[in-house]
Design a protein around this motif. Structure first.
Motif, PDB file in Angstrom:
ATOM      1  N   SER A   1     -19.964  37.682   0.773  1.00 20.12           N
ATOM      2  CA  SER A   1     -18.785  37.210   1.385  1.00 20.12           C
ATOM      3  C   SER A   1     -19.452  37.315   2.801  1.00 20.12           C
ATOM      4  O   SER A   1     -19.022  36.319   3.792  1.00 20.12           O
ATOM      5  CB  SER A   1     -17.226  37.474   1.420  1.00 20.12           C
ATOM      6  N   LEU A   2     -19.923  37.916   3.374  1.00 21.54           N
ATOM      7  CA  LEU A   2     -19.444  39.064   5.178  1.00 21.54           C
ATOM      8  C   LEU A   2     -21.141  37.757   5.133  1.00 21.54           C
ATOM      9  O   LEU A   2     -20.800  37.198   6.438  1.00 21.54           O
ATOM     10  CB  LEU A   2     -19.482  39.502   5.789  1.00 21.54           C
ATOM     11  N   LYS A   3     -22.169  37.521   4.629  1.00 25.97           N
ATOM     12  CA  LYS A   3     -23.386  37.020   4.772  1.00 25.97           C
ATOM     13  C   LYS A   3     -22.770  35.590   4.766  1.00 25.97           C
ATOM     14  O   LYS A   3     -23.161  34.226   5.970  1.00 25.97           O
ATOM     15  CB  LYS A   3     -24.088  36.550   3.645  1.00 25.97           C
ATOM     16  N   LYS A   4     -22.148  34.276   3.985  1.00 25.47           N
ATOM     17  CA  LYS A   4     -21.729  33.663   4.032  1.00 25.47           C
ATOM     18  C   LYS A   4     -20.533  33.081   5.310  1.00 25.47           C
ATOM     19  O   LYS A   4     -20.290  31.968   5.123  1.00 25.47           O
ATOM     20  CB  LYS A   4     -20.525  33.266   3.138  1.00 25.47           C
ATOM     21  N   ALA A   5     -20.083  33.636   6.171  1.00 21.44           N
ATOM     22  CA  ALA A   5     -19.387  33.694   7.853  1.00 21.44           C
ATOM     23  C   ALA A   5     -20.483  32.934   8.285  1.00 21.44           C
ATOM     24  O   ALA A   5     -21.242  32.704   8.357  1.00 21.44           O
ATOM     25  CB  ALA A   5     -19.124  34.783   7.604  1.00 21.44           C
ATOM     26  N   LYS A   6     -19.145  32.302   8.610  1.00 21.79           N
ATOM     27  CA  LYS A   6     -19.178  31.484  10.635  1.00 21.79           C
ATOM     28  C   LYS A   6     -19.805  32.026  11.365  1.00 21.79           C
ATOM     29  O   LYS A   6     -18.884  33.649  11.455  1.00 21.79           O
ATOM     30  CB  LYS A   6     -18.018  30.260  10.731  1.00 21.79           C
ATOM     31  N   SER A   7     -20.813  32.094  12.339  1.00 15.15           N
ATOM     32  CA  SER A   7     -21.039  32.528  13.550  1.00 15.15           C
ATOM     33  C   SER A   7     -21.771  34.183  13.381  1.00 15.15           C
ATOM     34  O   SER A   7     -21.631  35.414  13.952  1.00 15.15           O
ATOM     35  CB  SER A   7     -19.640  32.956  14.667  1.00 15.15           C
TER      36      SER A   7
END
Length: 329
Positions: free
Chosen positions: A25-31
């Protein structure tokens, strides 16, 4: 110009499936350029190290590093590595894992913020940027939480920011628990919570440096409440961003009771009692004798009604260990 970069510190203990889902999920995060991730493994006895290492090398290629010795002054340049895995050779508890990650990132000057995040969470793609934006607009806050939703029902609130704590009963009341998301966004904290939920704690590295490390006398539980009290003494307040959303399972490693984990483990029962005694003795000594008796009687009555004799043993052991040899902060 100050770089508003964030270090995300995630503890892991025998929970690689949850940790990898969190990392996904963090890898899909913006910025994504605004944060790095540090996973601290607490001497897992399963194949967590191998699994997380495999995931890191697959998803981050060369921007991955394993087994950092934080006592070695010749540290790897974290700016060239977006995912770090630190493995402990002994499990000293949740607070110690957070501290080990914090000790590592404090060796560098380019982290303005640190986000302590449970491994059994999944983050919304905008969660971290919303936390950063909220922190930038609320410079006076010592720690910031977010809108935490139930993992199993993502329209239901687990808590908004954190919980209210009753010092006499030691009962925690998660703010807005059970409410629908459409009914709570925009709600204000005011004095509704006593502390930020330990599943997600966002703060300035400068504040962390001033207040100090988490208290490792708590192996599990009460770390965040202890830390909030110490922040309060230095004049800091807490807040939360309702625009920053995560989804939390709860109880995956320690075995605390939740919607995701319907039965409480002996480990959870033991440490929840031991930590409650330590916290109250440290911060509320005047009421401690009453608390000591009241908590035991309430607990023993409840467990007898439920006929849960295994947890009664854990309760008794916590009280015995507290009375005989446990060092207080």
């Amino acid at each position: 110009m100050e770089v508003s970069k964030t270090a995300v510190i995630i503890p892991n203990w025998n929970g690689w499936k949850d940790t990898i889902e969190c990392l996904d999920s963090l890898k899909k995060a913006k910025s994504k350029d605004l944060f790095d991730v540090i996973v601290v493994d607490n001497n897992s006895t399963d194949d967590s190290i191998d699994r997380i290492t495999e995931w890191g090398r697959t998803n981050y290629l060369n921007n991955f590093f394993l087994n950092i010795d934080i006592n070695n002054k010749a540290l790897v340049n974290i700016e060239e590595h977006n995912l770090i895995l630190i493995s402990n050779n002994i499990n000293k508890g949740f607070a110690a894992a957070l501290n080990k990650g914090a000790k590592y990132i404090l060796s560098f000057s380019h982290y303005k913020y640190v986000w302590f995040l449970n491994n059994d969470t999944v983050v919304d793609e905008a969660a971290i940027i919303e936390l950063i934006n909220y922190a930038e607009m609320n410079n006076q806050l010592g720690m910031i939480g977010n809108l935490i939703m139930e993992y199993s029902d993502r329209n239901v609130v687990q808590c908004m920011g954190g919980s209210k704590y009753n010092i006499l009963t030691s009962l925690n009341t998660p703010y807005m628990n059970g409410e629908k998301i459409i009914d709570v966004q925009g709600a204000k904290l005011s004095n509704k919570i006593s502390y930020i939920c330990g599943a997600s704690m966002f703060m300035k590295t400068s504040t962390f440096h001033e207040v100090g490390y988490f208290n490792e006398d708590y192996f599990l539980y009460y770390e965040e409440l202890d830390y909030t009290r110490r922040m309060n003494k230095k004049g800091y307040k807490i807040g939360f961003s309702s625009s920053s959303i995560i989804y939390h399972k709860g109880g995956s490693s320690a075995g605390s009771k939740s919607k995701y984990n319907t039965s409480k483990s002996s480990l959870s029962e033991y440490y929840s009692n031991l930590s409650a005694l330590k916290f109250t003795k440290s911060f509320h000594p005047a009421i401690f004798p009453l608390f000591f008796i009241n908590r035991y009687l309430m607990k023993i009555a409840y467990l007898l009604i439920k006929r849960n004799f295994t947890l009664i043993k854990s309760l008794n052991k916590a009280y015995y260990d507290f009375l005989t040899n446990k060092k207080l902060s």
